[in-house]
Design a protein around this motif. Structure first.
Motif, PDB file in Angstrom:
ATOM      1  N   PHE A 177       0.836  -1.209   0.000  1.00 20.98           N
ATOM      2  CA  PHE A 177       0.000   0.000   0.000  1.00 20.98           C
ATOM      3  C   PHE A 177       0.869   1.256   0.000  1.00 20.98           C
ATOM      4  CE2 PHE A 177      -1.793   3.260   2.928  1.00 20.98           C
ATOM      5  CZ  PHE A 177      -2.778   3.769   2.081  1.00 20.98           C
ATOM      6  N   LEU A 178       1.915   1.265   0.844  1.00 20.29           N
ATOM      7  CA  LEU A 178       2.791   2.437   0.941  1.00 20.29           C
ATOM      8  C   LEU A 178       3.518   2.691  -0.377  1.00 20.29           C
ATOM      9  CD1 LEU A 178       4.340   1.847   4.486  1.00 20.29           C
ATOM     10  CD2 LEU A 178       2.777   3.688   3.829  1.00 20.29           C
ATOM     11  N   ILE A 179       3.959   1.618  -1.054  1.00 19.42           N
ATOM     12  CA  ILE A 179       4.687   1.779  -2.313  1.00 19.42           C
ATOM     13  C   ILE A 179       3.773   2.331  -3.398  1.00 19.42           C
ATOM     14  CG2 ILE A 179       5.818   0.537  -4.199  1.00 19.42           C
ATOM     15  CD1 ILE A 179       7.019  -1.328  -2.089  1.00 19.42           C
ATOM     16  N   THR A 180       2.583   1.736  -3.561  1.00 17.81           N
ATOM     17  CA  THR A 180       1.684   2.172  -4.632  1.00 17.81           C
ATOM     18  C   THR A 180       1.129   3.576  -4.362  1.00 17.81           C
ATOM     19  OG1 THR A 180      -0.135   0.961  -3.540  1.00 17.81           O
ATOM     20  CG2 THR A 180       1.035  -0.154  -5.338  1.00 17.81           C
ATOM     21  N   PHE A 181       0.696   3.813  -3.123  1.00 22.22           N
ATOM     22  CA  PHE A 181       0.161   5.128  -2.779  1.00 22.22           C
ATOM     23  C   PHE A 181       1.265   6.185  -2.845  1.00 22.22           C
ATOM     24  CE2 PHE A 181      -1.098   8.514   0.139  1.00 22.22           C
ATOM     25  CZ  PHE A 181      -2.409   8.744  -0.235  1.00 22.22           C
ATOM     26  N   GLY A 182       2.443   5.853  -2.314  1.00 22.77           N
ATOM     27  CA  GLY A 182       3.557   6.789  -2.333  1.00 22.77           C
ATOM     28  C   GLY A 182       4.030   7.100  -3.739  1.00 22.77           C
ATOM     29  N   LEU A 183       4.045   6.077  -4.611  1.00 32.00           N
ATOM     30  CA  LEU A 183       4.421   6.288  -6.005  1.00 32.00           C
ATOM     31  C   LEU A 183       3.463   7.272  -6.670  1.00 32.00           C
ATOM     32  CD1 LEU A 183       6.070   5.552  -8.541  1.00 32.00           C
ATOM     33  CD2 LEU A 183       4.482   3.635  -8.897  1.00 32.00           C
ATOM     34  N   GLY A 184       2.176   7.060  -6.440  1.00 30.38           N
ATOM     35  CA  GLY A 184       1.185   7.959  -7.019  1.00 30.38           C
ATOM     36  C   GLY A 184       1.323   9.379  -6.497  1.00 30.38           C
ATOM     37  N   ALA A 185       1.550   9.525  -5.176  1.00 35.79           N
ATOM     38  CA  ALA A 185       1.706  10.852  -4.587  1.00 35.79           C
ATOM     39  C   ALA A 185       2.918  11.565  -5.177  1.00 35.79           C
ATOM     40  CB  ALA A 185       1.840  10.746  -3.066  1.00 35.79           C
ATOM     41  N   GLY A 186       4.012  10.821  -5.373  1.00 39.60           N
ATOM     42  CA  GLY A 186       5.202  11.404  -5.982  1.00 39.60           C
ATOM     43  C   GLY A 186       4.938  11.879  -7.396  1.00 39.60           C
ATOM     44  N   ILE A 187       4.204  11.058  -8.164  1.00 37.68           N
ATOM     45  CA  ILE A 187       3.851  11.442  -9.538  1.00 37.68           C
ATOM     46  C   ILE A 187       2.988  12.699  -9.522  1.00 37.68           C
ATOM     47  CG2 ILE A 187       2.536  10.764 -11.582  1.00 37.68           C
ATOM     48  CD1 ILE A 187       3.379   7.864 -10.980  1.00 37.68           C
ATOM     49  N   GLY A 188       2.009  12.723  -8.601  1.00 42.21           N
ATOM     50  CA  GLY A 188       1.115  13.867  -8.523  1.00 42.21           C
ATOM     51  C   GLY A 188       1.844  15.160  -8.229  1.00 42.21           C
ATOM     52  N   ILE A 189       2.825  15.093  -7.329  1.00 41.65           N
ATOM     53  CA  ILE A 189       3.553  16.296  -6.931  1.00 41.65           C
ATOM     54  C   ILE A 189       4.576  16.710  -7.983  1.00 41.65           C
ATOM     55  CG2 ILE A 189       5.195  17.229  -5.252  1.00 41.65           C
ATOM     56  CD1 ILE A 189       3.813  15.457  -3.131  1.00 41.65           C
ATOM     57  N   LEU A 190       5.389  15.750  -8.460  1.00 44.86           N
ATOM     58  CA  LEU A 190       6.510  16.084  -9.321  1.00 44.86           C
ATOM     59  C   LEU A 190       6.132  16.228 -10.791  1.00 44.86           C
ATOM     60  CD1 LEU A 190       9.176  13.699  -7.741  1.00 44.86           C
ATOM     61  CD2 LEU A 190       8.869  16.148  -7.330  1.00 44.86           C
ATOM     62  N   LEU A 191       5.281  15.341 -11.288  1.00 46.08           N
ATOM     63  CA  LEU A 191       4.993  15.324 -12.720  1.00 46.08           C
ATOM     64  C   LEU A 191       3.840  16.240 -13.094  1.00 46.08           C
ATOM     65  CD1 LEU A 191       5.693  14.169 -15.469  1.00 46.08           C
ATOM     66  CD2 LEU A 191       4.160  12.246 -14.994  1.00 46.08           C
ATOM     67  N   PHE A 192       2.768  16.193 -12.291  1.00 44.77           N
ATOM     68  CA  PHE A 192       1.577  16.949 -12.658  1.00 44.77           C
ATOM     69  C   PHE A 192       1.438  18.278 -11.928  1.00 44.77           C
ATOM     70  CE2 PHE A 192       0.369  12.554 -13.718  1.00 44.77           C
ATOM     71  CZ  PHE A 192       0.008  12.746 -15.047  1.00 44.77           C
ATOM     72  N   GLY A 193       2.350  18.556 -10.992  1.00 42.52           N
ATOM     73  CA  GLY A 193       2.265  19.815 -10.271  1.00 42.52           C
ATOM     74  C   GLY A 193       2.311  21.018 -11.190  1.00 42.52           C
ATOM     75  N   LYS A 194       3.247  21.007 -12.152  1.00 41.26           N
ATOM     76  CA  LYS A 194       3.363  22.127 -13.091  1.00 41.26           C
ATOM     77  C   LYS A 194       2.145  22.216 -13.997  1.00 41.26           C
ATOM     78  CE  LYS A 194       8.404  22.377 -13.229  1.00 41.26           C
ATOM     79  NZ  LYS A 194       9.615  22.317 -14.076  1.00 41.26           N
ATOM     80  N   ILE A 195       1.614  21.051 -14.390  1.00 36.88           N
ATOM     81  CA  ILE A 195       0.428  21.050 -15.253  1.00 36.88           C
ATOM     82  C   ILE A 195      -0.757  21.663 -14.526  1.00 36.88           C
ATOM     83  CG2 ILE A 195      -1.238  19.571 -16.463  1.00 36.88           C
ATOM     84  CD1 ILE A 195       1.027  17.586 -16.943  1.00 36.88           C
ATOM     85  N   MET A 196      -0.945  21.263 -13.259  1.00 37.45           N
ATOM     86  CA  MET A 196      -2.068  21.801 -12.493  1.00 37.45           C
ATOM     87  C   MET A 196      -1.876  23.287 -12.226  1.00 37.45           C
ATOM     88  SD  MET A 196      -4.415  19.670 -12.187  1.00 37.45           S
ATOM     89  CE  MET A 196      -5.369  20.728 -11.111  1.00 37.45           C
ATOM     90  N   ASN A 197      -0.624  23.703 -12.024  1.00 35.61           N
ATOM     91  CA  ASN A 197      -0.365  25.126 -11.830  1.00 35.61           C
ATOM     92  C   ASN A 197      -0.768  25.913 -13.074  1.00 35.61           C
ATOM     93  OD1 ASN A 197       0.928  27.387 -10.283  1.00 35.61           O
ATOM     94  ND2 ASN A 197       2.259  27.414 -12.081  1.00 35.61           N
ATOM     95  N   TRP A 198      -0.481  25.342 -14.267  1.00 34.61           N
ATOM     96  CA  TRP A 198      -0.880  25.987 -15.517  1.00 34.61           C
ATOM     97  C   TRP A 198      -2.400  26.030 -15.645  1.00 34.61           C
ATOM     98  CZ3 TRP A 198      -3.510  23.742 -19.702  1.00 34.61           C
ATOM     99  CH2 TRP A 198      -3.635  24.562 -20.833  1.00 34.61           C
ATOM    100  N   VAL A 199      -3.068  24.929 -15.294  1.00 32.06           N
ATOM    101  CA  VAL A 199      -4.521  24.890 -15.372  1.00 32.06           C
ATOM    102  C   VAL A 199      -5.141  25.930 -14.441  1.00 32.06           C
ATOM    103  CG1 VAL A 199      -6.578  23.497 -14.896  1.00 32.06           C
ATOM    104  CG2 VAL A 199      -4.632  22.478 -16.092  1.00 32.06           C
ATOM    105  N   LEU A 200      -4.628  25.987 -13.188  1.00 31.91           N
ATOM    106  CA  LEU A 200      -5.161  26.939 -12.220  1.00 31.91           C
ATOM    107  C   LEU A 200      -4.899  28.378 -12.643  1.00 31.91           C
ATOM    108  CD1 LEU A 200      -4.182  25.140  -8.911  1.00 31.91           C
ATOM    109  CD2 LEU A 200      -6.504  25.661  -9.660  1.00 31.91           C
ATOM    110  N   THR A 201      -3.782  28.600 -13.334  1.00 28.89           N
ATOM    111  CA  THR A 201      -3.461  29.941 -13.801  1.00 28.89           C
ATOM    112  C   THR A 201      -4.271  30.314 -15.034  1.00 28.89           C
ATOM    113  OG1 THR A 201      -1.199  29.724 -12.965  1.00 28.89           O
ATOM    114  CG2 THR A 201      -1.593  31.454 -14.584  1.00 28.89           C
TER     115      THR A 201
END
Length: 280
Positions: A55-79
């Motif tokens: 659970f920690l590996i799968t959830f943690g992997l997803g959280a890392g992807i959300g923060i590192l990979l999609f953070g900039k995309i979401m910042n662009w969407v919000l802007t």
């Protein structure tokens, strides 16, 4: 949808929520049905990590992807499309209310309404409304003043408060940092990690220490509350969740547009679909 893939996707949503002011990662964990499990692992990490390693590996992997990979995309969407993004998240939040209300107001199949499981929700709802109308201060300042010791103390306190809020459903840790006037300074330090890591570490390290204190300390408290007064705790969570809408509401004029309404309905539909696959 496999269970592991579901956990990765939930982790992605959790990571995204925690970097967006006004959106709560704790809420995302609640609406996808993994909140109690996550809190349980954190609160008793020494004994639970082996049992919950997958659970920690799968959830943690997803959280890392959300923060590192999609953070900039979401910042662009919000802007670029802030009202659409906010309307989508409002749909996600409001779509989760029936599930949380069931835990706050029902004991088994029997409806139970009393002071003990209504008042906590009213208090937290009121607190969220107050937070939504408070001034945010100057968020453009990215440099801290005062001695290094005083800076460290502030950073530790900010880390404790921010991380504690990040795992409380309905409260956005990033938004609370904005309210405290800490967002600009912390983001400024984090931004230096790639360009000037040696100058950033003296600020990032004490903030990280505060985050660890807040994470493990708050998780133990929440686990105790869920074990000893579950309905009252979920009532408080319900107030936080409903109140979080006030923090991200784009305004009536922007909300009642075709695009915003569609985004809102998509958010509700996403929660309805994901609840179908939610973990127990």
């Amino acid at each position: 949808m496999s269970h592991d893939l579901f956990m990765v996707l939930v982790g992605v949503m959790f990571g995204l929520a925690n970097v967006i002011p006004g959106v709560s990662g704790g809420t995302i964990a609640v609406v996808f049905g993994v909140y109690e499990r996550l809190i349980g692992v954190i609160a008793d990490f020494r004994h639970q990590w082996k049992k919950e390693l997958r659970f920690l590996i799968t959830f943690g992997l997803g959280a890392g992807i959300g923060i590192l990979l999609f953070g900039k995309i979401m910042n662009w969407v919000l802007t670029s499309y802030p009202s659409l993004a906010q309307s989508f998240f409002i749909g996600v939040i409001l779509g989760s209310i029936p599930m949380i209300a069931k835990k706050a107001l029902y004991q088994g199949k029997k409806l139970r309404v009393g002071v003990s499981n209504v008042l906590p929700g009213l208090i937290t709802l009121g607190a969220m409304i107050v937070m939504a109308v408070m001034g945010t201060g100057d968020q453009s300042a990215t440099e801290m003043t005062g001695s290094y010791f005083s800076q460290c103390m502030r950073l530790v306190v900010w880390g404790v408060v921010a991380m504690s809020c990040m795992i409380i459903p309905g409260i956005s840790g990033s938004f609370v940092m904005v309210l405290m006037g800490a967002y600009g300074a912390v983001i400024g330090a984090v931004a230096k990690l790639t360009s000037a890591p040696l100058s950033a570490m003296p600020l990032v390290i004490p903030f990280g220490i505060g985050c660890l204190i807040g994470l493990f300390g708050c998780a133990k408290l929440i686990k105790w509350l869920l074990a000893h007064c579950e309905m009252a705790t979920y009532s408080a969570i319900l107030g936080f969740v409903i109140g979080s809408v006030f923090s991200i509401f784009p305004g009536w004029g922007e909300f009642f547009t075709v695009g915003a309404i569609v985004a809102f309905l998509v958010g509700v539909a996403c929660i309805a679909l994901c609840n179908h696959y939610s973990a127990e």
